[in-house]
Enzyme design. Structure first.
Site, short mmCIF file in Angstrom:
data_model
loop_
_atom_site.label_atom_id
_atom_site.label_comp_id
_atom_site.label_asym_id
_atom_site.label_seq_id
_atom_site.Cartn_x
_atom_site.Cartn_y
_atom_site.Cartn_z
N ASP A 12 0.88 -1.07 0.04
CA ASP A 12 0.15 0.10 -0.05
C ASP A 12 0.88 1.09 -0.02
O ASP A 12 1.51 1.36 0.98
CB ASP A 12 -1.00 -0.18 1.19
CG ASP A 12 -1.99 1.08 1.15
OD1 ASP A 12 -1.59 2.23 0.73
OD2 ASP A 12 -2.95 1.03 2.14
N TYR A 23 -4.90 11.20 -3.41
CA TYR A 23 -5.19 12.50 -2.66
C TYR A 23 -4.34 13.15 -1.73
O TYR A 23 -4.32 13.99 -1.28
CB TYR A 23 -6.55 12.50 -2.20
CG TYR A 23 -6.85 11.18 -1.14
CD1 TYR A 23 -6.41 11.10 0.11
CD2 TYR A 23 -7.82 10.41 -1.60
CE1 TYR A 23 -6.50 10.20 0.97
CE2 TYR A 23 -8.00 9.16 -0.93
CZ TYR A 23 -7.37 9.04 0.45
OH TYR A 23 -7.56 7.81 1.33
#
Ligand SMILES: Cc1ncc(COP(=O)(O)O)c(C=O)c1O
Length: 425
Positions: free
Chosen positions: A214, A239
């Site tokens: 991740d 983001y």
């Protein structure tokens, strides 16, 4: 306003505010990335140390969104799928993200949320290693990763074993033949610890398992080198450091050698080999397109694409060098304030954020935000500061530390208005 906390004389050598400021000014003057700050619209009076949570607004985004809304949507209407490259956007933007995270074209697709991508990647990893039923995951992982690993395990009859990162290699050596995939965060979201992607991926491979990373706190923050590190699968969000905007779509990386076997759980029509054949049964697209699901949020996707333009001509090695120098300076400043940091001192084990411990982090952060320094808080006692080298300078670092020192010295954070905890921290 008092500067005294930064004037602490520690171990006989003075760490005066003025010398920190002089050093910061020299570093800013020599910063090869200083010009990149102009590619962002930052409000005056704000030192933004939360780009590891929601990146700042890139200057190119408002115009890109204006064009996407008025020309592409308003005028070209549905013709935009062909005329304005809407259909190709997930793979096109995926390739742009790939260039930032060290992936050759054709291995990254943009879309959906990180959570959805984690679900698909872990499901597929288990299917790609039939007979193996164990997923190794970090107990300190960002919670959504664990929730989704558990959910996949429930659906597929697998088991999630929570193994601290320091023990992974040992567990793989001892009982690796049951492990299908190790699923770890590249950077610990709370402490900022950077994990050994290359070493752990190699350890997984030695055991016949896959490695899924991740990249939420590393994509865009420093070179990730997915291909060079032989990573199998990776996910990340748009983001944070990539600055794609609130709710920006995420991405998934599938190494080329696995594309033919990648079998995600969520098989939507955009991942079909012949989407406009409108066939009744699912046949996956041959390449990374099979990782697409349904209709993407085009406005958000086009905002992210414009945001990625901020990386144009930017050497990710320079981003890394500056990120380390910024965090070095901040760590030195907060240590001069007598504060404890959780973030590793070694460069090889540090991402681009710094975790500072305080027993009343919510009140301290509220007082800091009130003074224009924006970071965030993670339980139980972490003040978290992210440093995006694209728009943070060295003077920002010293000024943020000075204001933190001032709040602590004057106990300004004990004011009743900082006792009210916000919903989002
Ligand atoms: C490591 C990590 N994974 C996932 C997420 C969030 O997932 P999603 O984008 O689906 O909300 C975060 C959010 O901060 C994160 O830090």
């Amino acid at each position: 306003m008092s500067d005294s906390l930064l004037n602490v004389v520690a171990d006989g050598s003075s760490a005066h505010l003025s010398s920190f400021r002089t050093r910061a000014a020299e570093l800013d003057a020599a910063d090869p990335l200083a010009h990149v700050r102009e590619r962002f619209l930052l409000p005056t009076g704000v030192i933004y140390l939360d780009g590891n949570s929601l990146g700042a607004l890139p200057a190119a985004v408002p115009e890109a969104l204006n064009d996407a809304v008025h020309r592409q949507w308003g005028t070209d209407l549905i013709r935009s799928w062909n005329a304005n490259g809407w259909w190709e956007a997930p793979a096109r933007i995926g390739d742009s993200i790939g260039a930032i995270v060290g992936a050759a074209p054709g291995q990254v697709v943009c879309g959906d949320s990180t959570s959805v991508q984690i679900f698909n990647a872990i499901t597929s990893a288990l299917r790609m290693r039939p007979g193996r039923t164990v997923v190794l995951a970090d107990p300190d992982s960002f919670p959504t990763d664990l929730y989704l690993a558990d959910s996949v395990a429930n659906l597929l009859g697998a088991e999630v074993r929570r193994v601290p990162v320091a023990d992974v290699a040992g567990v793989l050596r001892a009982e690796g033949d049951a492990v299908a995939v190790i699923a770890y965060n590249h950077v610990d979201y709370r402490s900022g610890e950077l994990r050994d992607m290359r070493g752990l991926t190699a350890a997984a491979h030695d055991a016949g398992a896959l490695a899924m990373w991740d990249l939420c706190h590393s994509a865009g923050a420093f070179p990730v080198d997915l291909d060079a590190n032989a990573v199998d699968l990776a996910v990340g969000c748009g983001y944070k450091y990539l600055s794609g905007g609130p709710g920006a779509p995420a991405f998934v990386y599938v190494a080329e050698r696995h594309l033919a076997d990648f079998a995600p759980a969520l098989t939507g029509w955009h991942g079909h080999a012949n989407p406009f054949g409108m066939e009744a049964g699912y046949t996956p697209a041959p390449g990374i397109e099979r990782a697409r699901i349904g209709t993407p949020p085009l406005l958000s996707m086009l905002a992210l694409e414009a945001a990625l333009g901020a990386y144009e001509g930017v050497d990710m090695r320079a981003v890394r060098a500056k990120g380390l120098a910024l965090t070095d300076l901040f760590i030195e400043c907060v240590h001069a304030l007598g504060l404890e940091t959780l973030t590793p001192a070694e460069h090889a084990r540090r991402g681009s954020q710094v975790a500072v411990r305080h027993l009343d982090p919510h009140a301290v952060m509220a007082a800091l935000i009130d003074r224009g320094v924006i970071g965030d808080v993670r339980p139980p006692d972490v003040l978290r500061f992210g440093f995006n080298p694209l728009y943070i300078g060295y003077a920002d670092v010293v000024e943020a530390a000075r204001l933190l020192g001032d709040i602590l010295e004057t106990k300004a954070y004990e004011d009743a208005r900082y006792a009210v905890r916000a919903t989002v921290t």
